[in-house]
Enzyme design. Structure first.
Site, PDB file in Angstrom:
ATOM      1  N   ASN A   1       0.816  -1.222   0.000  1.00 38.08           N
ATOM      2  CA  ASN A   1       0.000   0.000   0.000  1.00 38.08           C
ATOM      3  C   ASN A   1       0.849   1.272   0.000  1.00 38.08           C
ATOM      4  O   ASN A   1       0.358   2.344   0.327  1.00 38.08           O
ATOM      5  CB  ASN A   1      -0.914   0.010   1.225  1.00 38.08           C
ATOM      6  CG  ASN A   1      -1.851  -1.177   1.228  1.00 38.08           C
ATOM      7  OD1 ASN A   1      -2.418  -1.514   0.191  1.00 38.08           O
ATOM      8  ND2 ASN A   1      -1.994  -1.833   2.365  1.00 38.08           N
TER       9      ASN A   1
ATOM     10  N   HIS B   1     -13.664  -2.316   7.154  1.00 33.36           N
ATOM     11  CA  HIS B   1     -12.485  -2.993   7.718  1.00 33.36           C
ATOM     12  C   HIS B   1     -12.814  -3.661   9.055  1.00 33.36           C
ATOM     13  O   HIS B   1     -13.628  -3.148   9.837  1.00 33.36           O
ATOM     14  CB  HIS B   1     -11.374  -1.951   7.920  1.00 33.36           C
ATOM     15  CG  HIS B   1     -10.039  -2.543   8.221  1.00 33.36           C
ATOM     16  ND1 HIS B   1      -9.526  -2.597   9.498  1.00 33.36           N
ATOM     17  CD2 HIS B   1      -9.109  -3.113   7.423  1.00 33.36           C
ATOM     18  CE1 HIS B   1      -8.328  -3.154   9.461  1.00 33.36           C
ATOM     19  NE2 HIS B   1      -8.058  -3.476   8.201  1.00 33.36           N
TER      20      HIS B   1
ATOM     21  N   GLU C   1     -15.856   3.704   4.358  1.00 35.32           N
ATOM     22  CA  GLU C   1     -14.462   4.020   3.982  1.00 35.32           C
ATOM     23  C   GLU C   1     -14.499   4.849   2.707  1.00 35.32           C
ATOM     24  O   GLU C   1     -15.459   4.763   1.945  1.00 35.32           O
ATOM     25  CB  GLU C   1     -13.678   2.723   3.729  1.00 35.32           C
ATOM     26  CG  GLU C   1     -13.551   1.868   4.954  1.00 35.32           C
ATOM     27  CD  GLU C   1     -12.823   0.545   4.683  1.00 35.32           C
ATOM     28  OE1 GLU C   1     -12.084   0.458   3.678  1.00 35.32           O
ATOM     29  OE2 GLU C   1     -13.007  -0.385   5.470  1.00 35.32           O
TER      30      GLU C   1
ATOM     31  N   SER D   1     -10.317  -1.279   0.238  1.00 32.50           N
ATOM     32  CA  SER D   1      -9.005  -1.804  -0.129  1.00 32.50           C
ATOM     33  C   SER D   1      -9.037  -3.054  -0.993  1.00 32.50           C
ATOM     34  O   SER D   1      -8.064  -3.350  -1.674  1.00 32.50           O
ATOM     35  CB  SER D   1      -8.179  -2.083   1.124  1.00 32.50           C
ATOM     36  OG  SER D   1      -8.722  -3.158   1.827  1.00 32.50           O
TER      37      SER D   1
ATOM     38  N   ASP E   1     -13.398   6.191   7.201  1.00 36.92           N
ATOM     39  CA  ASP E   1     -12.027   5.682   7.271  1.00 36.92           C
ATOM     40  C   ASP E   1     -11.338   6.021   5.946  1.00 36.92           C
ATOM     41  O   ASP E   1     -11.709   5.486   4.893  1.00 36.92           O
ATOM     42  CB  ASP E   1     -12.074   4.157   7.511  1.00 36.92           C
ATOM     43  CG  ASP E   1     -10.689   3.549   7.626  1.00 36.92           C
ATOM     44  OD1 ASP E   1      -9.734   4.140   7.097  1.00 36.92           O
ATOM     45  OD2 ASP E   1     -10.578   2.459   8.213  1.00 36.92           O
TER      46      ASP E   1
ATOM     47  N   HIS F   1      -6.951   4.358   2.886  1.00 39.02           N
ATOM     48  CA  HIS F   1      -6.346   4.126   1.566  1.00 39.02           C
ATOM     49  C   HIS F   1      -6.418   5.347   0.649  1.00 39.02           C
ATOM     50  O   HIS F   1      -5.759   5.375  -0.389  1.00 39.02           O
ATOM     51  CB  HIS F   1      -7.006   2.924   0.889  1.00 39.02           C
ATOM     52  CG  HIS F   1      -6.703   1.645   1.582  1.00 39.02           C
ATOM     53  ND1 HIS F   1      -5.581   0.898   1.318  1.00 39.02           N
ATOM     54  CD2 HIS F   1      -7.353   1.008   2.594  1.00 39.02           C
ATOM     55  CE1 HIS F   1      -5.554  -0.154   2.110  1.00 39.02           C
ATOM     56  NE2 HIS F   1      -6.624  -0.120   2.895  1.00 39.02           N
TER      57      HIS F   1
ATOM     58  N   LYS G   1       0.261   3.556   4.874  1.00 34.94           N
ATOM     59  CA  LYS G   1      -0.020   3.294   3.459  1.00 34.94           C
ATOM     60  C   LYS G   1       0.666   4.376   2.613  1.00 34.94           C
ATOM     61  O   LYS G   1       1.887   4.356   2.503  1.00 34.94           O
ATOM     62  CB  LYS G   1      -1.529   3.188   3.277  1.00 34.94           C
ATOM     63  CG  LYS G   1      -2.085   2.099   4.245  1.00 34.94           C
ATOM     64  CD  LYS G   1      -3.495   1.741   4.041  1.00 34.94           C
ATOM     65  CE  LYS G   1      -4.045   0.898   5.191  1.00 34.94           C
ATOM     66  NZ  LYS G   1      -3.427  -0.420   5.369  1.00 34.94           N
TER      67      LYS G   1
END
Ligand SMILES: Cc1ncc(COP(=O)(O)O)c(C=O)c1O
Length: 379
Positions: free
Chosen positions: A42, A128, A174, A178, A203, A206, A234
């Protein structure tokens, strides 16, 4: 292991950290003698080995030592912690930022500050694991909605409000998933939350550094996002994490979050590296957009080569293969061509959708796409 039920046994993974099995190189991993290009980690902006981050971590190492030696509120705070919190708050346009040793811990703290047993949490089906653990620990009632499905969120919010006009509601999602590479329509989601008086936790693990204006994430500028969580593990190329929120909730976290108060502060060299990464990202506001444009080119070429177009538009490109073994075979095939990818299989992703999670990095050589397409065509 034999005594485990078959469904649980299937989740077990072999992990052999044997010497020489996989060694990190400047651009990738080294398996025995052949270097592999990293299409798996990542480290989206290629900052993990950036000389500026290494120098910042080394200088802080000399100044403060390896570990913080105490929690933030006792003896673990160093000037660099406060500097990173202030810079991040400024960059993200939020009142308050607090650092945490990991994103997992930050997510536990976020849920525990925003939900309790009187609350109902509405969460995307693919959030997550750390967020789910947080909801379980909070005692809140959990309702899941289909991935990025705004109609489903709307229906759930309406039914919750009809049943109890005063119940605290929290929506959790998110900004870049991911394993899917997809993002929700955050603007519309914030409007729904405002309309139904629900708080919203996003969140941004990423997305930060890559998506949104100058890499500031997709929640940037959306005032109705109650709290965001982010990690330095990341795109920031370091480790550790943070929560960003308003003054009042920041104070709630500081005063009552066990995940913040009762843990050793984030190691100063990691904080210094994250601060250096933030400065680099601020000085290169087009890095994220360049990566997105490159990822669109990759999607176009993969689609033209006969693959299902990888969903989303960021640097995570899930290449759906289907069967578990077929995904593993593809992983090995790419490895032979010098590319490091990882086959992601159930239960991490739904049954029948095993995939190669291709991750694009800013510093990958231009010819990588050609190597990838050629290797996939050979299969
Ligand atoms: C969406 C998401 N949130 C949180 C985390 C946890 O972050 P960290 O690795 O800093 O614990 C991860 C990483 O695994 C993640 O993918």
């Amino acid at each position: 292991m034999e005594s485990l039920p078959p469904a649980r046994r299937r989740q077990l993974r072999t992990w052999v950290p044997a010497p020489g099995s996989a060694r990190l190189q400047a651009h990738g991993f080294q398996a025995e003698s052949d270097p592999l290009l990293d299409l798996a980690s990542n480290d989206y902006l290629g900052l993990n080995r950036h000389p500026v981050l290494i120098a910042a971590a080394q200088a802080e190492l000399e100044r403060s030592g390896v570990g913080a030696g105490g929690s933030r509120l006792v003896s673990g705070s160093r000037p660099v912690h406060g500097a990173l919190e202030a810079e991040l708050a400024d960059w993200l346009g939020r009142d308050r930022v607090l650092l945490f040793p990991s994103g997992f811990q930050a997510n536990l703290a976020a849920i525990s500050a925003l939900a309790d047993r009187h609350c109902t949490v509405l969460a995307d089906r693919l959030i997550h694991h750390s967020l789910l653990v947080g909801v379980q620990a909070s005692g809140a009632r959990l309702k899941r909605f289909a991935h990025n499905d705004l109609n489903a969120v709307k229906e759930l919010l309406e039914s919750c409000r009809n049943r109890n006009p005063d119940q605290p509601l929290l929506v959790v999602t998110e900004s870049l998933f991911s394993m899917e590479g997809t993002s929700p329509a955050l603007m519309e989601l914030t409007a729904l939350c405002r309309q139904h008086r629900a708080r919203l936790l996003v969140d941004e693990a990423h997305a930060l550094g890559v998506l949104g204006p100058a890499g500031r994430g997709l929640a940037y500028g959306l005032e109705d996002v109650t709290m965001i969580s982010g990690t330095f593990g990341k795109a920031f190329g370091s480790g550790g994490a943070f929560l960003a929120t308003d003054t009042q909730l920041g104070e709630v976290l500081l005063q009552s979050s066990g995940a913040f108060r009762y843990t050793t502060a984030l190691a100063p060299p990691l904080v210094a590296a994250a601060l250096a990464a933030l400065n680099l990202i601020r000085h290169h506001p087009d890095w994220g957009q360049q990566l997105v444009e490159r990822s669109i080119l990759w999607r176009d070429h993969l689609q033209a080569a006969g693959w299902q177009r990888p969903s989303g538009c960021g640097p995570i490109l899930p290449l759906i293969v289907g069967a578990d073994q077929a995904a593993l075979d593809r992983q090995h095939q790419l490895e032979k061509a010098g590319l490091l990818t990882v086959a992601i299989r159930p239960p991490t992703v739904p049954e029948g959708t095993a995939r190669l999670r291709l991750v694009l990095h800013r510093d990958l050589p231009d010819e990588t796409l050609e190597v990838l397409l050629r290797a996939l065509a050979d299969g």
